[in-house]
Design an enzyme around this catalytic site. Structure first.
Site, PDB file in Angstrom:
ATOM      1  N   HIS A  56       1.096  -1.271  -0.121  1.00 40.91           N
ATOM      2  CA  HIS A  56       0.108   0.047   0.031  1.00 40.91           C
ATOM      3  C   HIS A  56       0.852   1.109  -0.112  1.00 40.91           C
ATOM      4  CE1 HIS A  56      -3.923   2.075   1.040  1.00 40.91           C
ATOM      5  NE2 HIS A  56      -2.948   2.950   1.297  1.00 40.91           N
ATOM      6  N   HIS A  58       1.366   5.441  -2.085  1.00 40.90           N
ATOM      7  CA  HIS A  58       0.926   6.514  -2.903  1.00 40.90           C
ATOM      8  C   HIS A  58       2.127   7.208  -3.705  1.00 40.90           C
ATOM      9  CE1 HIS A  58      -3.364   6.373  -1.539  1.00 40.90           C
ATOM     10  NE2 HIS A  58      -2.733   5.753  -0.226  1.00 40.90           N
ATOM     11  N   GLN A 151      -9.977   9.234  -5.049  1.00 39.18           N
ATOM     12  CA  GLN A 151      -9.328   9.956  -3.633  1.00 39.18           C
ATOM     13  C   GLN A 151     -10.591  10.740  -3.351  1.00 39.18           C
ATOM     14  OE1 GLN A 151      -6.086  10.724  -1.761  1.00 39.18           O
ATOM     15  NE2 GLN A 151      -8.061  10.896  -0.570  1.00 39.18           N
ATOM     16  N   HIS A 209      -9.346   1.864  -0.021  1.00 36.58           N
ATOM     17  CA  HIS A 209      -9.124   2.563   1.557  1.00 36.58           C
ATOM     18  C   HIS A 209     -10.667   2.218   2.054  1.00 36.58           C
ATOM     19  CE1 HIS A 209      -5.865   4.208  -0.481  1.00 36.58           C
ATOM     20  NE2 HIS A 209      -5.488   5.041   0.530  1.00 36.58           N
ATOM     21  N   GLU A 212     -11.184   4.519   6.733  1.00 41.61           N
ATOM     22  CA  GLU A 212     -10.040   4.961   7.496  1.00 41.61           C
ATOM     23  C   GLU A 212     -10.449   6.143   8.393  1.00 41.61           C
ATOM     24  OE1 GLU A 212      -7.199   6.474   4.726  1.00 41.61           O
ATOM     25  OE2 GLU A 212      -5.662   6.799   6.413  1.00 41.61           O
ATOM     26  N   ASP A 308       2.155   2.944   3.153  1.00 42.20           N
ATOM     27  CA  ASP A 308       1.243   4.307   2.559  1.00 42.20           C
ATOM     28  C   ASP A 308       1.927   5.395   2.026  1.00 42.20           C
ATOM     29  OD1 ASP A 308      -1.205   5.381   2.265  1.00 42.20           O
ATOM     30  OD2 ASP A 308      -1.473   5.415   4.332  1.00 42.20           O
TER      31      ASP A 308
HETATM   32 FE   FE2 Z   1      -3.249   5.055   1.292  1.00 49.57          FE
END
Ligand code: FE2
Length: 425
Positions: A56, A58, A151, A209, A212, A308
């Site tokens: 995971h 970005h 997102q 996701h 979260e 992440d």
């Molecule tokens: Fe993430």
């Protein structure tokens, strides 16, 4: 032979092992291999592992720290807003350049595969274009798998559905989502259904996701499990973060975890980011926000720890070290038994490889000749020390190396050198 590693300790504890490689594959893992090889490395008893796997990340946002400004509150939501400011002004070339620079570091730290989410809520799909190019360029030394990540919410952002399909058409590998960020619980659940159906129709994996937040009522993972089972996607779906599970009612969780296990869901906590971003609305005591790792593990759910972020709108620190991630996951989850600590090493190697569906991963005959030699005696020592990656091997070739870490001491009557690895139990 092209490559021969001598006298290594394997993650399962076998010692004095030799690994011989030819044609990019491991052809033998035995004691006392007596063969000529172009490259021979003496591991001198240290740990060799298959490459670290980050399930995971970005990569479209990495190394953008401070651009256009810093996250002053430190929260997830300010991070999302800040990323929204950067998206329209960054160029494809800038994203490529930052991502390639990150991959250089990742390789040096022994990472062999990364699953990166890529934001598709930009109508120009700059991140998608950039990371597809990066995936192509790094393929000889790093497996990069991309997740189409809405997102700003697949229902909440007006063009997200269309963009997500365009991204998948362009070659993005996995379907992503963010149900807890949609406008309502109902929309969140509907987004899970929509995205799982899309993945089933296209024969793709899912990685969302999911929940979260610290809201114990954020229960989209339940819908994710249900949809996985309904659509026959078992083993192909991952829930990332799952932080709300930390705060959920225990009775509810006693029903939820068996449903997740039945669906064959993979769980991806991101310990560094979860401990940094969750619990922000608490005074004291502050919740930790890491999902229920020991309980998920006990139910037979596959868990991989992800990193992440590194130096982006959400997290200012990081150095592509999956052992930092395992170290934090171990502490936050109080995974302190010898078995638990060894398992934390698996969570940044083989468990995460299973999540990504990597083929030929491992240190057995017939696997790819990819491995990392660490300046540590065993997996627990590796997490304790987070040591030098002495050699990183890809396809039987050394693609990165580092000198052992040693300090000189200038103390009368004390040893001349000191090395944290020498303190092994
Ligand atoms: Fe993430």
């Amino acid at each position: 032979m092209e490559f021969l590693l001598k006298n290594a300790t394997l993650p399962d504890g076998r010692s004095n092992m030799d690994i011989a490689c030819k044609g990019g594959l491991i052809v033998a893992v035995e004691r006392g291999i007596d063969a000529e090889a172009k490259t021979v490395i003496d591991a001198a008893g240290q740990l060799v592992a298959p490459p670290f796997v980050d399930p995971h990340f970005h990569m479209d946002a990495t190394l953008s720290l401070g651009n256009p400004r810093l996250n002053s509150s430190g929260t997830l939501l300010e991070g999302i807003a800040l990323w929204g400011e950067l998206k329209p002004v960054q160029t494809v070339d800038e994203i490529i350049s930052r991502a390639l620079r990150y991959c250089d570091l990742a390789v040096a730290m022994g990472i062999g595969a990364i699953r990166s989410h890529v934001d598709i809520c930009d109508d120009e799909l700059k991140g998608v274009e950039a990371l597809l190019e990066v995936r192509r360029q790094v393929a000889p030394y790093l497996d990069l798998q991309l997740v189409a990540f809405p997102q700003d919410g697949v229902f909440r952002a007006p063009t997200a559905k269309q963009n997500l399909n365009r991204a998948l058409d362009m070659g993005v590998d996995v379907v992503g989502g963010i149900p807890h960020f949609e406008r309502s619980m109902a929309d969140g659940a509907a987004s899970v259904r929509y995205l799982c159906e899309l993945a089933a129709a296209r024969g793709l994996m899912v990685d969302m996701h999911c929940d979260e937040s610290d809201d114990p009522m954020s229960r989209h993972v339940e819908t994710l499990a249900q949809e996985t089972t309904r659509l026959g996607l078992e083993g192909r779906v991952a829930g990332s973060h799952l932080t709300s599970m930390h705060s959920m009612d225990n009775y509810y969780v006693s029903k939820l975890i068996p449903l997740m296990a039945e669906a064959g869901l993979h769980a991806i906590p991101n310990p560094l980011i979860n401990i940094m971003l969750q619990g922000r609305h608490d005074s004291y005591p502050k919740r930790r926000g890491q999902t229920r790792v020991p309980e998920l593990r006990a139910a037979g759910i596959n868990i991989g720890f992800g990193s992440d972020c590194m130096m982006d709108p959400w997290y200012s620190l990081g150095k592509a070290d999956m052992l930092d991630v395992a170290h934090m996951g171990l502490h936050v989850g109080q995974l302190s038994s010898r078995d638990d600590m060894r398992w934390c090493f698996e969570a940044v190697t083989e468990n995460s490889a299973r999540i990504m569906g990597l083929e030929g991963y491992g240190l057995a005959r017939g696997c790819k000749a990819d491995m990392v030699l660490l300046q540590a005696a065993d997996p627990i020592e590796a997490i304790r020390l987070r040591p030098a990656r002495l050699a990183v091997i890809r396809g039987g070739k050394v693609i990165a190396s580092a000198a052992p870490q040693v300090s000189k001491l200038a103390l009368k009557g004390r040893p001349a050198v000191v090395n944290p690895a020498d303190y092994a139990p």
